[in-house]
Each structure stands twice: as C-alpha cells, then as structure tokens.
Write a protein that holds these residues in place. Structure first.
Motif, PDB file in Angstrom:
ATOM      1  N   ARG A 108       0.822  -1.209   0.000  1.00 28.86           N
ATOM      2  CA  ARG A 108       0.000   0.000   0.000  1.00 28.86           C
ATOM      3  C   ARG A 108       0.858   1.262   0.000  1.00 28.86           C
ATOM      4  NH1 ARG A 108      -3.507  -0.064   5.009  1.00 28.86           N
ATOM      5  NH2 ARG A 108      -1.605   0.700   5.998  1.00 28.86           N
ATOM      6  N   ASP A 109       2.008   1.204   0.665  1.00 29.15           N
ATOM      7  CA  ASP A 109       2.908   2.354   0.684  1.00 29.15           C
ATOM      8  C   ASP A 109       3.704   2.496  -0.608  1.00 29.15           C
ATOM      9  OD1 ASP A 109       2.071   2.909   3.267  1.00 29.15           O
ATOM     10  OD2 ASP A 109       3.636   1.678   4.179  1.00 29.15           O
ATOM     11  N   GLU A 113       4.406   5.485  -5.341  1.00 32.74           N
ATOM     12  CA  GLU A 113       5.652   5.486  -6.109  1.00 32.74           C
ATOM     13  C   GLU A 113       5.439   4.875  -7.488  1.00 32.74           C
ATOM     14  OE1 GLU A 113      10.164   3.573  -5.872  1.00 32.74           O
ATOM     15  OE2 GLU A 113       8.802   3.454  -4.149  1.00 32.74           O
ATOM     16  N   ARG A 206      -1.301   8.483  -1.222  1.00 32.89           N
ATOM     17  CA  ARG A 206      -0.382   8.839  -0.144  1.00 32.89           C
ATOM     18  C   ARG A 206      -1.133   9.277   1.111  1.00 32.89           C
ATOM     19  NH1 ARG A 206       3.180  10.433  -4.391  1.00 32.89           N
ATOM     20  NH2 ARG A 206       5.254   9.488  -4.076  1.00 32.89           N
ATOM     21  N   GLU A 207      -2.156  10.076   0.934  1.00 35.78           N
ATOM     22  CA  GLU A 207      -2.933  10.544   2.083  1.00 35.78           C
ATOM     23  C   GLU A 207      -3.664   9.385   2.743  1.00 35.78           C
ATOM     24  OE1 GLU A 207      -4.354  13.235   4.858  1.00 35.78           O
ATOM     25  OE2 GLU A 207      -2.795  13.454   3.327  1.00 35.78           O
ATOM     26  N   ASP A 208      -4.228   8.498   1.929  1.00 32.11           N
ATOM     27  CA  ASP A 208      -4.934   7.342   2.477  1.00 32.11           C
ATOM     28  C   ASP A 208      -3.979   6.430   3.241  1.00 32.11           C
ATOM     29  OD1 ASP A 208      -7.410   5.564   2.539  1.00 32.11           O
ATOM     30  OD2 ASP A 208      -5.962   4.227   1.571  1.00 32.11           O
ATOM     31  N   ALA A 209      -2.795   6.163   2.685  1.00 29.01           N
ATOM     32  CA  ALA A 209      -1.816   5.305   3.356  1.00 29.01           C
ATOM     33  C   ALA A 209      -1.343   5.929   4.666  1.00 29.01           C
ATOM     34  CB  ALA A 209      -0.638   5.046   2.429  1.00 29.01           C
ATOM     35  N   ARG A 210      -1.126   7.240   4.674  1.00 32.33           N
ATOM     36  CA  ARG A 210      -0.672   7.909   5.893  1.00 32.33           C
ATOM     37  C   ARG A 210      -1.732   7.838   6.983  1.00 32.33           C
ATOM     38  NH1 ARG A 210      -1.284  12.600   8.353  1.00 32.33           N
ATOM     39  NH2 ARG A 210      -2.724  13.324   6.740  1.00 32.33           N
ATOM     40  N   THR A 211      -2.990   8.075   6.613  1.00 35.78           N
ATOM     41  CA  THR A 211      -4.066   8.048   7.602  1.00 35.78           C
ATOM     42  C   THR A 211      -4.257   6.655   8.182  1.00 35.78           C
ATOM     43  OG1 THR A 211      -5.182   9.855   6.414  1.00 35.78           O
ATOM     44  CG2 THR A 211      -6.483   8.588   7.982  1.00 35.78           C
ATOM     45  N   ARG A 212      -4.271   5.631   7.311  1.00 37.23           N
ATOM     46  CA  ARG A 212      -4.466   4.264   7.788  1.00 37.23           C
ATOM     47  C   ARG A 212      -3.283   3.817   8.642  1.00 37.23           C
ATOM     48  NH1 ARG A 212      -8.602   1.304   5.356  1.00 37.23           N
ATOM     49  NH2 ARG A 212      -7.548  -0.606   6.031  1.00 37.23           N
ATOM     50  N   SER A 213      -2.073   4.237   8.311  1.00 35.78           N
ATOM     51  CA  SER A 213      -0.909   3.852   9.113  1.00 35.78           C
ATOM     52  C   SER A 213      -1.001   4.434  10.516  1.00 35.78           C
ATOM     53  CB  SER A 213       0.371   4.323   8.422  1.00 35.78           C
ATOM     54  OG  SER A 213       0.536   3.685   7.174  1.00 35.78           O
ATOM     55  N   GLU A 214      -1.436   5.684  10.634  1.00 35.98           N
ATOM     56  CA  GLU A 214      -1.579   6.299  11.948  1.00 35.98           C
ATOM     57  C   GLU A 214      -2.645   5.577  12.779  1.00 35.98           C
ATOM     58  OE1 GLU A 214      -2.409  10.387  11.391  1.00 35.98           O
ATOM     59  OE2 GLU A 214      -0.393  10.912  10.680  1.00 35.98           O
TER      60      GLU A 214
END
Length: 287
Positions: A108-109, A113, A206-214
C-alpha cells in the motif's frame, strides 16, 4: 410489381411493429464472491499464487491431524487433543491471512511510487502499455514481477484489456483494481487529462496510506493485547495437560463442557475484538 411493393411494405410495417416489442437485455449481474475466491486472493497477496484453496484446506486438515495425534499421545485426553487440533487446523489459514495483511500494508505504501513512475513514463512520451510494462524494471521491487508479466502478455497478444485483467489477477489488490480500471477507462474514452488524473490519484493514495498507518499504529497495541488475552488460557491448558489429575478432570463430561464453553467464549471475544479494534480491509469491488 405491385405485389412486390405490397410485400416490401408489409415487411417494413412488420419490422416497425416488431421493434416496439423487443425486450431490452437484462443488466449484467455482478458475480458473487465466494470463500474460495477470497482465499485465492489472500494466497496471491501472501506471495503464494501457485497454491490453491484446496491445497490450503489439505494443509489445514493435515496440521489438525498431526497436532491431535501428538496431544492425545502426550496427554491421553481426547477432549484436550480435539481442542488443540482445531487450533492447529486453523493455523495455516491464519498464517496466510497474516502474511497477506502484512504484504498489503507494505504494498500500500508503494503504490504512490508506482503511479509516479507511470506518470513519468507517460510524460516522457511512452504509450500507456509501454509505461505499464516499464514498471517491471523500474517500479517498486515487490510489484515488478506482475508488471513484467503484463509486458510479456501485451507483447504476445497485443490485447490491452485482456492483459489488464491478467494483471489484476496477479496483483489481487483493491488499490491495483482502482488504478487499472482508471487506466482502462482513460484508454477507452481518451482525453488529455491522464497526467492530472495520475497525479491526483498518487496524492490520494499517499494521504490514504498515511491516515491508515496512523490509525493502525494506535490500535495495534489493543489488538495485540487482546490476542495475548485469548491465547493465555490455552497456554495454561497446554501446561496442565502434562499433569494426570488435570487430564482426568477434563476427560469427564463437566471438563468437556468447560472446554467447549471456553472455546466458544474465546472465539466470540476474538471476533468482537477484531470488529471493534481493527480497521476494515478494502474489498475488491472492481475485480
């Protein structure tokens, strides 16, 4: 001559009348997704695409049989052996799902890229199939085999849509499904906004991956603590199985009832914990 004109007039009127009563085609129904399809997707996401759901079921049965025989020989207690056999039978499926979940999080991250590489290739003048195929050599390492196979399929057949379908099956990822369907729609409809669409998609991923990771980082301690709480009674049961007086107690009907109630309570509590403490995984709605 008059007969021929009359016949043609009658045929024309009949065709007009018939066109008013043509039944419209029924809308295509989406194929329902079964347990075998979900297991096949999880095996692909776990990095085991050659393994079939039947093979996984066979591994589960073999694991349950071996664990049951070992425990019944050591403890001389069939109820305890059955309990550990059920847990051992579920272990291969749980292992596949754990690996699939970890690889989904890792991949997902990497999708932003990959989309950036695709955008760069298109801006450099490559066609859409060529830009996708170059991800097999320049894209993120875990995604390269699937895109390299896409390039081989497209060079062999020249059919872009069919190659995309095979790519979706190899990736078995909901994010990949969204990207592929967007590319397919752009290819069929056309337009000059492909670069803008890809940049917007990259920013969204990128925004979705960052939010889910947090969120997953904050909830991981709760999930791990609940898993330990569920496993602790069965670890104690395994230690008690080495004592003859405990084994004789569990061989009685009351002991069997305690094991059954404990197993049901553990499963129910674990499912409730998963429902409350874990973020829902994305489903493949565009398969």
């Amino acid at each position: 001559m008059g007969v021929a004109l009359g016949l043609l007039l009658g045929v024309g009127l009949f065709c007009i009348w018939w066109s008013c009563w043509v039944t419209p085609p029924a809308p295509e129904r989406r194929r329902s997704v079964g347990v075998a399809d979900r297991l096949r997707d999880e095996l692909t996401q776990a990095g085991m695409p050659t393994m079939t759901p039947r093979a996984l079921l066979g591994a589960s049965c073999a694991s349950a049989l071996v664990a049951g025989l070992v425990v019944v020989v050591v403890s001389q207690s069939p109820p305890i052996a059955v309990s550990f056999a059920v847990m051992a039978g579920w272990a291969p499926v749980a292992l596949v799902r754990m690996r699939a979940r970890r690889r989904r999080i890792a991949v997902r991250d990497l999708w932003p890229e990959a989309v950036d590489h695709l955008t760069s290739g298109i801006r450099a003048g490559l066609s859409l199939p060529e830009a996708l195929a170059q991800l097999g050599t320049r894209g993120p390492a875990p995604l390269r085999p699937a895109f390299a196979a896409f390039g081989e399929d497209y060079r062999a057949t020249g059919r872009f849509s069919q190659s995309l379908e095979l790519l979706k099956d190899r990736l078995a990822d909901p994010v990949a499904d969204r990207i592929i369907e967007a590319l397919r729609l752009t290819r069929e409809v056309g337009g000059s906004d492909l670069g803008m669409m890809l940049r917007t998609l990259s920013a969204f991923l990128r925004e979705d991956a960052r939010t889910r990771s947090e969120l997953e980082g904050r909830q991981s301690w709760t999930v791990n603590a609940a898993r330990l709480a569920v496993a602790a009674p069965w670890i104690v049961l395994g230690l008690l199985a080495t004592r003859p007086e405990a084994v004789s107690a569990y061989n009685r009907p009351a002991g069997v009832l305690v094991l059954a109630v404990g197993a049901a309570g553990s499963v129910l509590a674990y499912r409730i914990m998963l429902r409350i403490g874990r973020l829902p995984d994305e489903e493949r709605v565009l398969r």
